[in-house]
Design a protein around this motif. Structure first.
Motif, PDB file in Angstrom:
ATOM      1  N   ALA A  69      -2.655   4.322  -4.589  1.00 30.06           N
ATOM      2  CA  ALA A  69      -2.213   2.967  -4.953  1.00 30.06           C
ATOM      3  C   ALA A  69      -0.878   2.633  -4.310  1.00 30.06           C
ATOM      4  CB  ALA A  69      -2.126   2.827  -6.469  1.00 30.06           C
ATOM      5  N   ARG A  70      -0.075   3.630  -4.053  1.00 30.07           N
ATOM      6  CA  ARG A  70       1.219   3.407  -3.392  1.00 30.07           C
ATOM      7  C   ARG A  70       1.042   3.094  -1.904  1.00 30.07           C
ATOM      8  NH1 ARG A  70       4.995   8.419  -4.721  1.00 30.07           N
ATOM      9  NH2 ARG A  70       6.387   7.159  -3.444  1.00 30.07           N
ATOM     10  N   HIS A  71      -0.163   3.294  -1.398  1.00 25.93           N
ATOM     11  CA  HIS A  71      -0.451   3.036   0.011  1.00 25.93           C
ATOM     12  C   HIS A  71      -1.537   1.969   0.153  1.00 25.93           C
ATOM     13  CE1 HIS A  71       1.911   6.459   1.636  1.00 25.93           C
ATOM     14  NE2 HIS A  71       1.640   7.002   0.457  1.00 25.93           N
ATOM     15  N   ARG A  72      -1.537   1.016  -0.768  1.00 26.94           N
ATOM     16  CA  ARG A  72      -2.525  -0.060  -0.744  1.00 26.94           C
ATOM     17  C   ARG A  72      -2.333  -0.931   0.497  1.00 26.94           C
ATOM     18  NH1 ARG A  72      -4.624  -2.519  -5.162  1.00 26.94           N
ATOM     19  NH2 ARG A  72      -4.818  -0.368  -5.881  1.00 26.94           N
TER      20      ARG A  72
ATOM     21  N   TRP B 266     -10.502   3.837  -0.901  1.00 28.58           N
ATOM     22  CA  TRP B 266     -11.157   2.809  -0.092  1.00 28.58           C
ATOM     23  C   TRP B 266     -10.213   1.632   0.169  1.00 28.58           C
ATOM     24  CZ3 TRP B 266     -15.841   2.865   2.328  1.00 28.58           C
ATOM     25  CH2 TRP B 266     -16.267   1.645   2.874  1.00 28.58           C
ATOM     26  N   LEU B 267      -9.362   1.315  -0.799  1.00 25.19           N
ATOM     27  CA  LEU B 267      -8.447   0.178  -0.679  1.00 25.19           C
ATOM     28  C   LEU B 267      -7.113   0.556  -0.040  1.00 25.19           C
ATOM     29  CD1 LEU B 267      -8.991  -1.428  -4.217  1.00 25.19           C
ATOM     30  CD2 LEU B 267      -9.990  -2.190  -2.049  1.00 25.19           C
ATOM     31  N   SER B 268      -6.966   1.808   0.321  1.00 23.55           N
ATOM     32  CA  SER B 268      -5.682   2.272   0.850  1.00 23.55           C
ATOM     33  C   SER B 268      -5.594   2.098   2.366  1.00 23.55           C
ATOM     34  CB  SER B 268      -5.482   3.752   0.500  1.00 23.55           C
ATOM     35  OG  SER B 268      -6.304   4.569   1.328  1.00 23.55           O
ATOM     36  N   ARG B 269      -4.419   2.398   2.902  1.00 24.04           N
ATOM     37  CA  ARG B 269      -4.186   2.340   4.342  1.00 24.04           C
ATOM     38  C   ARG B 269      -4.733   3.559   5.073  1.00 24.04           C
ATOM     39  NH1 ARG B 269       1.069   0.638   2.502  1.00 24.04           N
ATOM     40  NH2 ARG B 269       1.440  -1.561   2.936  1.00 24.04           N
TER      41      ARG B 269
END
Length: 229
Positions: A108-111, A161-164
């Motif tokens: 989440a910190r790399h969204r 899936w939502l991360s970078r």
């Protein structure tokens, strides 16, 4: 093994990280091939060695986030060992659940900025997590704990899936979901092909998934560090 490693997407990675991934792959394949012939301590040690090597590989990255990845893999390795010990199934599942929670926070910190299709994919993963326990949970396993685990598992995959991080890592997380789905099916007495083949698929999808997560997240951390420089 050298030829196999050369055919995989390891080019350009730091030598120690690449060596760790190769050693982990060898350990994972060894367990897949030898586990039917092993029992006791040998089985436990070999089963835990593959993801332990992934955790140690992550520590070779020397980048921000490497310890997060190492912690995720270490909790998975602990789960592998606990699941291999009699009477510790719930403890093993709890270790994996803790790893998923750490992973969700980290990813989440790399969204990244995402579109509708990515949100749809994330939603489908979470819906599967909600649907899987009522459909597959075998008698004798606590439903509430199974539901919590399934939601954490699929939320981990959705967060990745939502991360970078490269899509390779997210595909690894989806393989992890598939592995646990087959595992729960087997615990309930169901099968896809047969006991031996299904057991092999559980390990192949699980370990292959963990390996792809380590590779993909590691590549993402290295790329981010290079961009920062």
């Amino acid at each position: 093994m050298t030829a196999l490693a050369a055919s995989l997407p390891l080019a350009g990675l730091p030598v120690r990280f690449r060596a760790g991934l190769t050693a982990a792959l060898a350990a994972g394949l060894a367990y897949l091939l030898l586990s039917p012939m092993l029992d006791g301590t040998a089985n436990v040690v070999l089963k835990g060695s593959g993801v332990t090597l992934l955790a140690l590989s992550a520590l070779q990255l020397r980048t921000d986030g490497a310890r997060w990845l190492a912690a995720i893999m270490a909790l998975g390795a602990l789960g592998d060992v606990l699941l291999a010990l009699p009477g510790l199934f719930i403890a093993g599942a709890a270790s994996f659940a803790a790893g998923h929670l750490v992973a969700i926070i980290f990813y989440a910190r790399h969204r990244r900025a995402v579109g509708g299709r990515d949100w749809l994919m994330a939603a489908l993963l979470l819906l599967f997590g909600l649907a899987m326990p009522p459909l597959l949970t075998p008698a004798g396993l606590p439903f509430g704990q199974t539901l919590l685990y399934a939601v954490l598992l699929t939320a981990m995959a959705a967060s990745l899936w939502l991360s970078r991080f490269p899509r390779l890592a997210a595909l690894g997380a989806i393989a992890f979901v598939l592995s646990d789905t087959i595992l729960v099916l087997r615990l309930g007495g169901g099968r896809l092909i047969g006991p031996t083949a299904d057991g092999a698929m559980v390990w192949a999808f699980y370990f292959g998934g963990q390996w792809l997560i380590a590779l993909g997240v590691g590549r993402g951390l290295l790329a981010r560090a290079a961009h920062a420089d």
